[in-house]
Enzyme design. Structure first.
Site, mmCIF file in Angstrom:
data_model
loop_
_atom_site.group_PDB
_atom_site.id
_atom_site.type_symbol
_atom_site.label_atom_id
_atom_site.label_comp_id
_atom_site.label_asym_id
_atom_site.label_seq_id
_atom_site.Cartn_x
_atom_site.Cartn_y
_atom_site.Cartn_z
ATOM 1 N N THR A 202 5.159 -6.275 -17.289
ATOM 2 C CA THR A 202 4.884 -5.313 -16.215
ATOM 3 C C THR A 202 3.818 -4.331 -16.699
ATOM 4 O O THR A 202 3.765 -4.012 -17.887
ATOM 5 C CB THR A 202 6.194 -4.555 -15.888
ATOM 6 N N ARG B 226 15.041 -10.705 -5.168
ATOM 7 C CA ARG B 226 15.488 -9.752 -6.197
ATOM 8 C C ARG B 226 14.395 -8.705 -6.418
ATOM 9 O O ARG B 226 13.222 -9.021 -6.576
ATOM 10 C CB ARG B 226 15.766 -10.508 -7.501
ATOM 11 N N ASP C 9 13.257 -2.696 -11.215
ATOM 12 C CA ASP C 9 13.104 -1.240 -11.294
ATOM 13 C C ASP C 9 11.706 -0.765 -10.928
ATOM 14 O O ASP C 9 11.525 0.354 -10.448
ATOM 15 C CB ASP C 9 13.390 -0.771 -12.722
ATOM 16 N N THR D 124 8.735 -0.323 -18.318
ATOM 17 C CA THR D 124 8.734 -1.777 -18.284
ATOM 18 C C THR D 124 9.982 -2.241 -19.013
ATOM 19 O O THR D 124 10.562 -1.495 -19.788
ATOM 20 C CB THR D 124 7.469 -2.370 -18.935
ATOM 21 N N GLY D 125 10.397 -3.472 -18.750
ATOM 22 C CA GLY D 125 11.574 -3.990 -19.457
ATOM 23 C C GLY D 125 12.553 -4.622 -18.493
ATOM 24 O O GLY D 125 12.223 -4.893 -17.335
HETATM 25 N N1 ASP Z 1 10.925 -4.254 -15.170
HETATM 26 C C1 ASP Z 1 10.476 -5.447 -14.521
HETATM 27 C C2 ASP Z 1 11.555 -5.953 -13.593
HETATM 28 O O1 ASP Z 1 12.713 -5.948 -13.964
HETATM 29 C C3 ASP Z 1 10.110 -6.539 -15.449
HETATM 30 C C4 ASP Z 1 9.217 -6.179 -16.579
HETATM 31 O O2 ASP Z 1 9.044 -5.004 -16.932
HETATM 32 O O3 ASP Z 1 8.625 -7.084 -17.148
HETATM 33 O O4 ASP Z 1 11.218 -6.408 -12.536
#
Ligand code: ASP
Length: 311
Positions: free
Chosen positions: A177, A205, A208, A228-229
Site C-alpha cells: 500500500t 472486502r 483500513d 500500511t499493513g
Molecule cells: N492495509 C492494506 C489493506 O489491508 C494492505 C496493505 O497495506 O498492503 O487493505
C-alpha cells in the site's frame, strides 16, 4: 510567516526481499519528487500528497492502481482516501475496479461532493461524471499478479487453508500500500493512502487504507497519518486517529508512530508501518515489519530507506 514544507511518503511495510528493494526505493523517490514539486512552488499539501500517490499508483512495484494484488476472483479492487488537515474535508473510494488512479477519484469527492465516501459502481459513476476516464479492470492486471494469485491459491489448496485463514497475513506477505503526508508553506497538513488491498481477498472486502481514521487521517490540530499493513487489526484500533490523538495530547510524531506500531503488535498481533507529520514539521516513520519503503524531504534534507531512520 511561511512554513518550511515537509513531505513523507511510504510504499508498504513487509519482509521485502533484497531483489525488490531497488524498485521500491526508486518508486518512493519518484513519488517524493512529484510531491515536492508541488510544495516548493507554494502548492497545497493536499495537492502534494495526491501527486505523490498518483506516481506510486502508476508504478507497478506497489499494491495500488496498476499492478495491485488480485482478489479471489482475479480482479483488481482498490481503495483510497485523501484528507485535508486544514478543513477536515475528506474523500474516499472503496472497491473501485475501473479507475486507474483511485486517489484522483477520492480527491474529486473531497473537492466536489458534499459526501465523504463512495464505493463500487457508485464511486466509478461519480468519477466518470467528474471527468475521470474509466478503464477496463484488465488494464490494471499485470502478469506478475496473475502468477502470484495462482501460486497462492495452489498453495492454499494444498494446505487446505480456509479463505479467511490467517496464513494470509504473515509479515512475509507483501504489503505494498502507498501513502503520503505533507506540510505546505501555508502551514496545512494533508494525508493520502491508496491500495489494492490484500492478496486473494474476498470480493467486496475493504481494508483500513481508505477508512477515515484507520489507514489515513489529517487534522491540523494533531497530525497527518498514513498506514500500511494487515488492514483488519489496523481498522479495529482506528490506528491513524489513535496516533493523531497522541500527537494532539502533546507527544512527538516520532514517539506516536513507534507507539502505534507497538500497540498494533501487542493488542492484536498486527503488523505494518506508519508515517506521521504535524504542522510543526516534526514527523515519524515506524514499522514492526522487517522492512518499510519510505522517503522524506524537508527544506534541508532528503532521505529514503527500507528501515526506520534512526531517531
Ligand atoms: N492495509 C492494506 C489493506 O489491508 C494492505 C496493505 O497495506 O498492503 O487493505
Amino acid at each position: 510567516m511561511p512554513t518550511d514544507p515537509v513531505l513523507v511518503v511510504h510504499g508498504g511495510a513487509w519482509a521485502m526481499p533484497d531483489d525488490m528493494v531497488e524498485a521500491h526505493l526508486l518508486g518512493v523517490r519518484d513519488a517524493l519528487a512529484a510531491g515536492w514539486r508541488v510544495l516548493e512552488r507554494g502548492g497545497a499539501a493536499l495537492d502534494a500528497v495526491e501527486e505523490a500517490v498518483v506516481i506510486m499508483e502508476d508504478d507497478e512495484t506497489f499494491d495500488a492502481g496498476l499492478g495491485s494484488f488480485l482478489n479471489r476472483d482475479g480482479r483488481v479492487q482498490m481503495d483510497a482516501l485523501i484528507m485535508d488537515g486544514g478543513t477536515l474535508r475528506a474523500g474516499g473510494v472503496g472497491c473501485v475496479e475501473r479507475v486507474r488512479n483511485p486517489v484522483r477519484a477520492a480527491r474529486k469527492i473531497l473537492s466536489e461532493s458534499p459526501h465523504v465516501y463512495f464505493v463500487g459502481e457508485g464511486a466509478e459513476r461519480f468519477a466518470a461524471e467528474h471527468g475521470i476516464a474509466l478503464c477496463a479492470n484488465e488494464e490494471l492486471v499485470i502478469p506478475r499478479e496473475v502468477e502470484r494469485l495462482s501460486e497462492y491459491q495452489r498453495e492454499a489448496a494444498k494446505r487446505g487453508a480456509t479463505e479467511d485463514g490467517n496464513d494470509l497475513f504473515a509479515p512475509e506477505i507483501s504489503h505494498d500500500t502507498v501513502g503520503a503526508v505533507a506540510l505546505d508553506r501555508a502551514g496545512n497538513i494533508a494525508a493520502a493512502t491508496s491500495t489494492g488491498g490484500t492478496l486473494n481477498k474476498a470480493p467486496g472486502r475493504l481494508g483500513d487504507s481508505s477508512l477515515i481514521g484507520c489507514g489515513c487521517y489529517a487534522d491540523n490540530l494533531s497530525a497527518a497519518v498514513s498506514t500500511t499493513g494487515w488492514g483488519e487489526p489496523i481498522m479495529k484500533l482506528v490506528l491513524a486517529k489513535w496516533t493523531a490523538d497522541r500527537v494532539l495530547a502533546g507527544n512527538l510524531p516520532e514517539w506516536a508512530a513507534l507507539e502505534a506500531m507497538n500497540s498494533l503488535k501487542q493488542r492484536l498481533n498486527g503488523h505494518g508501518g506508519i508515517i506521521v507529520l504535524n504542522t510543526a514539521g516534526q514527523f515519524g516513520i515506524a514499522h514492526n515489519t522487517p522492512r518499510m519503503a519510505w522517503a522524506y524531504r524537508t527544506a534541508n534534507k532528503e532521505e529514503s530507506g527500507i528501515e526506520r531512520p534512526p531517531l
